[in-house]
Scaffold this active site. Structure first.
Site, short mmCIF file in Angstrom:
data_model
loop_
_atom_site.label_atom_id
_atom_site.label_comp_id
_atom_site.label_asym_id
_atom_site.label_seq_id
_atom_site.Cartn_x
_atom_site.Cartn_y
_atom_site.Cartn_z
NE ARG A 7 -4.04 -1.92 2.08
CZ ARG A 7 -3.97 -2.94 2.94
NH1 ARG A 7 -3.01 -2.96 3.85
NH2 ARG A 7 -4.84 -3.91 2.89
CE LYS B 156 -0.51 13.76 -14.93
NZ LYS B 156 -0.62 14.00 -16.37
CD GLU C 219 7.03 17.33 -22.50
OE1 GLU C 219 6.42 18.32 -22.05
OE2 GLU C 219 6.44 16.33 -22.96
CE LYS D 139 4.92 17.98 -14.03
NZ LYS D 139 5.27 16.74 -14.73
CD GLU E 294 -3.79 15.83 -16.08
OE1 GLU E 294 -4.18 14.67 -16.00
OE2 GLU E 294 -2.86 16.20 -16.80
NE ARG F 58 -0.10 17.35 -13.03
CZ ARG F 58 0.53 16.64 -12.12
NH1 ARG F 58 0.17 16.71 -10.88
NH2 ARG F 58 1.52 15.83 -12.45
CG ASN G 246 -1.78 17.54 -20.76
OD1 ASN G 246 -0.78 16.84 -20.66
ND2 ASN G 246 -2.83 17.41 -19.97
CG HIS H 240 1.38 16.88 -24.19
ND1 HIS H 240 2.13 18.04 -24.24
CD2 HIS H 240 2.16 15.98 -23.54
CE1 HIS H 240 3.29 17.84 -23.65
NE2 HIS H 240 3.34 16.60 -23.21
CG HIS I 142 -1.11 12.24 -25.95
ND1 HIS I 142 -1.76 12.81 -24.89
CD2 HIS I 142 0.18 12.07 -25.54
CE1 HIS I 142 -0.91 13.00 -23.89
NE2 HIS I 142 0.27 12.56 -24.26
CG HIS J 110 6.13 12.21 -24.92
ND1 HIS J 110 4.79 12.13 -25.22
CD2 HIS J 110 6.25 13.18 -23.97
CE1 HIS J 110 4.13 13.01 -24.48
NE2 HIS J 110 5.00 13.66 -23.71
N1 LIG Z 1 4.92 10.91 -14.97
C1 LIG Z 1 4.85 11.95 -15.76
O1 LIG Z 1 4.38 13.03 -15.36
C2 LIG Z 1 5.38 11.86 -17.15
C3 LIG Z 1 5.55 13.01 -17.92
C4 LIG Z 1 6.11 12.88 -19.19
C5 LIG Z 1 6.49 11.63 -19.67
N2 LIG Z 1 6.29 10.53 -18.89
C6 LIG Z 1 6.67 9.20 -19.36
O2 LIG Z 1 8.09 9.21 -19.53
C7 LIG Z 1 8.44 8.24 -20.51
C8 LIG Z 1 9.46 8.83 -21.44
O3 LIG Z 1 10.59 9.17 -20.68
P1 LIG Z 1 12.03 9.38 -21.35
O4 LIG Z 1 11.89 10.29 -22.50
O5 LIG Z 1 12.97 9.71 -20.28
O6 LIG Z 1 12.30 7.95 -22.02
P2 LIG Z 1 13.09 6.66 -21.50
O7 LIG Z 1 12.94 6.47 -20.06
O8 LIG Z 1 12.68 5.57 -22.40
O9 LIG Z 1 14.61 7.05 -21.80
C9 LIG Z 1 15.00 7.26 -23.13
C10 LIG Z 1 16.24 6.43 -23.50
O10 LIG Z 1 17.38 7.00 -22.90
C11 LIG Z 1 18.11 6.01 -22.17
N3 LIG Z 1 18.78 6.72 -21.09
C12 LIG Z 1 18.24 7.19 -19.94
N4 LIG Z 1 19.14 7.91 -19.28
C13 LIG Z 1 20.28 7.89 -20.00
C14 LIG Z 1 21.56 8.49 -19.85
N5 LIG Z 1 21.83 9.30 -18.83
N6 LIG Z 1 22.49 8.25 -20.78
C15 LIG Z 1 22.21 7.48 -21.86
N7 LIG Z 1 21.01 6.92 -22.09
C16 LIG Z 1 20.06 7.12 -21.16
C17 LIG Z 1 17.05 5.02 -21.75
O11 LIG Z 1 17.61 3.78 -21.44
C18 LIG Z 1 16.18 4.99 -23.01
O12 LIG Z 1 16.76 4.14 -23.98
C19 LIG Z 1 7.16 7.81 -21.17
O13 LIG Z 1 6.80 6.54 -20.71
C20 LIG Z 1 6.14 8.84 -20.71
O14 LIG Z 1 4.84 8.32 -20.62
C21 LIG Z 1 5.75 10.63 -17.65
#
Ligand SMILES: NC(=O)c1ccc[n+]([C@@H]2O[C@H](COP(=O)([O-])OP(=O)(O)OC[C@H]3O[C@@H](n4cnc5c(N)ncnc54)[C@H](O)[C@@H]3O)[C@@H](O)[C@H]2O)c1
Length: 366
Positions: free
Chosen positions: A118, A140, A182, A229, A239, A243, A247, A250, A254, A267
């Site tokens: 939990r 999130k 972003e 943020k 949200e 908030r 987006n 987005h 999306h 993304h």
């Molecule tokens: N929770 C939220 O509010 C929120 C907001 C935006 C996006 N997201 C989520 O985030 C995800 C995308 O995140 P992302 O863009 O970080 O992608 P990711 O986590 O897939 O990382 C991108 C790539 O970079 C590599 N990587 C990470 N750190 C590295 C480093 N320091 N050096 C070399 N390679 C590295 C990873 O292994 C991966 O191959 C999606 O799933 C999306 O839904 C969540």
């Protein structure tokens, strides 16, 4: 070093600090011991990140769980591996899960922490620019379902976010630009968060330093994004209102991601195209001036971000994807529409035909 306190109104005990500096991975123990009583730590990471940081990360009582790399592994099946590992290591309710990685690892480890017994303490060490400016802040957590992204999740706050800017040294240009999309978004929404912002000017003046990963510029950039943020999230943790402005770009993004099966574009690439389309759409509705529209799109171009997809995407498929997106309320598409002077507004009464016509026109223009 920059420290930003993310405050959760009405639930002060869930407030947490974001620390932004160099070489924090080496100093993790120093910071983590202040924010949790945990004795055991399950460090969730992936097979790309693990070899890069395993020597640098030192924290007594920690054990790594190395998952495969990729969005396709952000699933219940892999979240279950986090739970299995926590059970195997006998983590109890006072212990903690650490996410060491990008947004995929952050979202999934956070989800694991939220549901294990939990909810146990959870710490984010984001290693991508996108995760440092966006996904690590705001609470999130989620995994994907085959029917859609982030369909299974919750709001769950970390105890601490350690944004180590030196981690970005190994990030490739494509992933760096994904985060920059972003970042630019914050510039376009800044005056809806606070008055008289100057982030757009900062980004315009410091592009070369940012691409050179100059430490001071990157620290300022991440701090500004986290501060913006936090202003938004402080107002609206779950949200319901403000908030939604996060987006910006987005709704189109999306739809682009969904119609291309989440494989073709990152993304951030979809977001930069989505923001260009949002500016063009607002111009077509006479909501913004032509000069302002050009100024903003030029910044996106100057940063070398994507401004259009590199294939024709069927406008009906895009439209359909938009209408099943979470941002649809009572059948109307909810848009974060840009206004002049780095403001945005959430509009819920956009006519479907206007959107479809716009998508048709924009397709013919590239
Ligand atoms: N929770 C939220 O509010 C929120 C907001 C935006 C996006 N997201 C989520 O985030 C995800 C995308 O995140 P992302 O863009 O970080 O992608 P990711 O986590 O897939 O990382 C991108 C790539 O970079 C590599 N990587 C990470 N750190 C590295 C480093 N320091 N050096 C070399 N390679 C590295 C990873 O292994 C991966 O191959 C999606 O799933 C999306 O839904 C969540």
């Amino acid at each position: 070093m920059n420290k930003i306190d993310i405050e959760i109104p009405k639930q002060k005990e869930y407030s947490y600090p974001v620390i932004i500096s160099e070489n924090l991975i080496e100093k993790a123990e120093e910071y983590i011991k202040h924010c949790t009583k945990a004795k055991k730590f399950l460090v969730v990471t992936n097979e790309t990140i693990y070899p890069l940081f395993k020597e640098r990360f030192k924290l007594s009582g920690s054990k790594f769980l190395v998952l495969p790399d990729g969005e396709e592994y952000k699933s219940l099946e892999y979240a279950n591996k986090i739970i299995d590992s926590a059970i195997e290591d006998k983590l109890d309710r006072t212990d903690a899960i650490i996410a060491l990685g990008g947004g995929v690892i952050g979202d999934m480890a956070g989800f694991g922490a939220a549901v294990y017994q939990r909810g146990i303490d959870y710490i984010q060490i984001p290693t991508t620019l996108l995760a440092q400016v966006d996904s690590s802040v705001g609470g999130k957590v989620a995994v994907n379902h085959r029917e859609g992204k982030n369909l299974i999740g919750n709001f769950y706050q970390p105890k601490l976010v350690l944004s180590d800017i030196s981690a970005l040294d190994t990030l490739d240009l494509r992933q760096f630009k994904t985060g920059l999309a972003e970042v630019l978004k914050y510039a376009f929404i800044e005056n809806s968060c606070r008055e008289n912002g100057s982030f757009f000017k900062f980004l315009k003046d410091n592009r070369e330093k940012i691409f050179a990963k100059d430490r001071n510029s990157i620290e300022e950039l991440i701090s500004t994004c986290c501060r913006l943020k936090s202003i938004v999230v402080n107002h609206d943790e779950k949200e319901k209102g403000l908030r939604a402005i996060l987006n910006f770009g987005h709704t189109f993004a999306h739809a682009i991601e969904k119609t291309t099966n989440y494989t073709k574009y990152t993304h951030g690439e979809a977001v930069s195209i989505g923001m260009v389309w949002a500016f063009e759409f607002a111009l077509s509705l006479n909501i913004i001036d032509k000069d302002y529209c050009e100024e903003c799109i030029n910044l996106i171009k100057d940063y070398g971000l994507m401004t259009k997809p590199d294939e024709n995407i069927d406008e009906n498929a895009l439209f359909e994807a938009m209408t099943i997106d979470k941002k649809v309320q009572q059948g109307k598409i909810r848009f974060v529409i840009p206004k002049n002077n780095f403001k945005v507004e959430v509009i819920s009464n956009i006519e479907g035909n206007d959107v479809l016509d716009f998508l048709k026109n924009i397709k013919n223009s590239y």
